[in-house]
Design an enzyme around this catalytic site. Structure first.
Site, PDB file in Angstrom:
ATOM      1  N   CYS A 145       0.813  -1.219   0.000  1.00 43.83           N
ATOM      2  CA  CYS A 145       0.000   0.000   0.000  1.00 43.83           C
ATOM      3  C   CYS A 145       0.846   1.268   0.000  1.00 43.83           C
ATOM      4  O   CYS A 145       0.647   2.173  -0.817  1.00 43.83           O
ATOM      5  CB  CYS A 145      -0.987  -0.010   1.170  1.00 43.83           C
ATOM      6  SG  CYS A 145      -0.220   0.061   2.817  1.00 43.83           S
TER       7      CYS A 145
ATOM      8  N   HIS B 257      -2.651   1.049   6.659  1.00 43.34           N
ATOM      9  CA  HIS B 257      -3.016   0.995   5.239  1.00 43.34           C
ATOM     10  C   HIS B 257      -3.227   2.405   4.716  1.00 43.34           C
ATOM     11  O   HIS B 257      -3.730   3.274   5.434  1.00 43.34           O
ATOM     12  CB  HIS B 257      -4.288   0.166   5.024  1.00 43.34           C
ATOM     13  CG  HIS B 257      -4.555  -0.144   3.581  1.00 43.34           C
ATOM     14  ND1 HIS B 257      -3.880  -1.123   2.888  1.00 43.34           N
ATOM     15  CD2 HIS B 257      -5.402   0.416   2.686  1.00 43.34           C
ATOM     16  CE1 HIS B 257      -4.311  -1.167   1.636  1.00 43.34           C
ATOM     17  NE2 HIS B 257      -5.230  -0.242   1.486  1.00 43.34           N
TER      18      HIS B 257
ATOM     19  N   HIS C 109      -5.784   1.899  -4.568  1.00 51.24           N
ATOM     20  CA  HIS C 109      -4.829   1.430  -3.549  1.00 51.24           C
ATOM     21  C   HIS C 109      -4.361   0.028  -3.871  1.00 51.24           C
ATOM     22  O   HIS C 109      -5.005  -0.715  -4.620  1.00 51.24           O
ATOM     23  CB  HIS C 109      -5.483   1.462  -2.154  1.00 51.24           C
ATOM     24  CG  HIS C 109      -6.640   0.524  -1.987  1.00 51.24           C
ATOM     25  ND1 HIS C 109      -6.839  -0.250  -0.850  1.00 51.24           N
ATOM     26  CD2 HIS C 109      -7.686   0.198  -2.806  1.00 51.24           C
ATOM     27  CE1 HIS C 109      -7.934  -0.965  -0.974  1.00 51.24           C
ATOM     28  NE2 HIS C 109      -8.467  -0.722  -2.146  1.00 51.24           N
TER      29      HIS C 109
END
Length: 329
Positions: A244, A292, A304
């Site tokens: 991420c 994240h 993402h």
């Protein structure tokens, strides 16, 4: 007759009892996990692995800072060593000159000196020199002691981070083992259901045809969107696989903005913005503690690197526990 009827009645009752026993349900076996349960379990394990990887990124950043500090301290020590060497040379010359004077006492030197006043002045100068030497030595000792304390602290921190790295490796192996078990459960499901759950891990929203952005944000978004469909790999930052924070780091690098490879560190890399003020290109963060990060692309959507099952994809802004947002640059 009566005896016969009693026997017949007993026989009927026995058959009824046997039938009743036959139809008593056995202790139910543990039910196979549902498709929903398996999906939830796999997703949870994906996130546990990602959180461990992001903690490792943080530890690596800390270690880099500590090593930089140590390098600067060692350079200071080298400079101090040079200063000390000069003082040592000066002190050595003074001792040699004293010895070459054949040990004549101070009083005797005053007596034989053609200029006793000048000699006394030189003694005063020597005393000042000795004071300076003592001061330099004291200062050096103090700085050396401070350097040693810092080095010990840095060594301790390096060991701590090495231990953390080992622990994360162990944790990651545990997660991998659990993930393999969950995937085995998934593989045991009917083929049609398996295809449905795998498809559900991809983008659950329609891909945007155009993202309204300009300037540096546009460059970052263009890069991130071009990676949709690429693989998710823990610790990766391109060219064809990302985690991420690796994706957001590489995307904003295309716009000339340097970001650390850590979701929690990226959260402190720019001004925070409210969800109501989000603009395309803003970084959005999830979970507590933060583990994240994605990039907002407008219309309530983000791009993402989601997890190993979905790869780089487009999802809803609130598809995960939302924490906050940052505007890079």
């Amino acid at each position: 007759m009566a005896h016969t009827r009693k026997r017949a009645g007993a026989t009927v009752l026995g058959l009824v009892a046997i039938a009743a026993i036959a139809f008593v349900p056995a202790t139910p076996a543990q039910a196979d996990p549902s498709i929903k349960d398996v999906k939830a379990r796999v997703d949870r394990l994906y996130h546990e692995a990602e959180a461990a990887q992001e903690r490792l990124h943080d530890a690596e950043l800390d270690l880099a800072d500590l090593r930089s500090d140590l390098s600067g301290l060692e350079a200071d020590q080298d400079r101090q060593d040079e200063r000390l060497e000069v003082v040592r040379d000066q002190a050595s010359d003074a001792v040699v000159r004293q010895l070459e004077g054949e040990g004549i006492s101070t009083v005797g030197q005053i007596v034989v000196s053609e200029d006793p006043g000048a000699f006394l002045d030189s003694l005063s100068t020597m005393s000042s020199f000795n004071d300076l030497q003592s001061s330099l030595l004291t200062s050096y000792d103090t700085e050396l002691e401070a350097l040693e304390i810092r080095r010990e602290a840095t060594d301790a921190r390096e060991k701590e981070i090495a231990d953390l790295t080992d622990q994360l490796s162990t944790d990651k192996q545990t997660v991998d083992d659990k993930l393999a078990e969950a995937k085995d459960l998934l593989a045991d499901l009917e083929a049609e259901e398996r295809e449905r759950i795998l498809a559900s891990r991809g983008s659950s929203v329609r891909m945007p045809s155009d993202v309204p952005a300009s300037g540096r944000a546009a460059a970052a978004i263009q890069y991130a969107m071009a990676q949709v469909g690429d693989a998710y790999v823990y610790g990766a930052a391109g060219e064809s696989a990302f985690d991420c924070s690796g994706l957001t780091m590489r995307a904003w690098a295309q716009a000339g903005v340097s970001l650390p490879h850590s979701s929690s560190a990226q959260y402190g890399s720019g001004p925070h913005v409210a969800a109501s003020d989000l603009q395309p290109g803003d970084l959005v963060f999830y979970y507590s503690p933060i583990s994240h990060v994605g990039m907002y692309i407008g219309n309530g959507m983000i791009v993402h690197a989601a997890n190993p099952g979905a790869g780089v994809t487009v999802s809803g802004l609130y598809s995960m526990p939302y924490v906050g947002a940052v505007r890079p640059g």
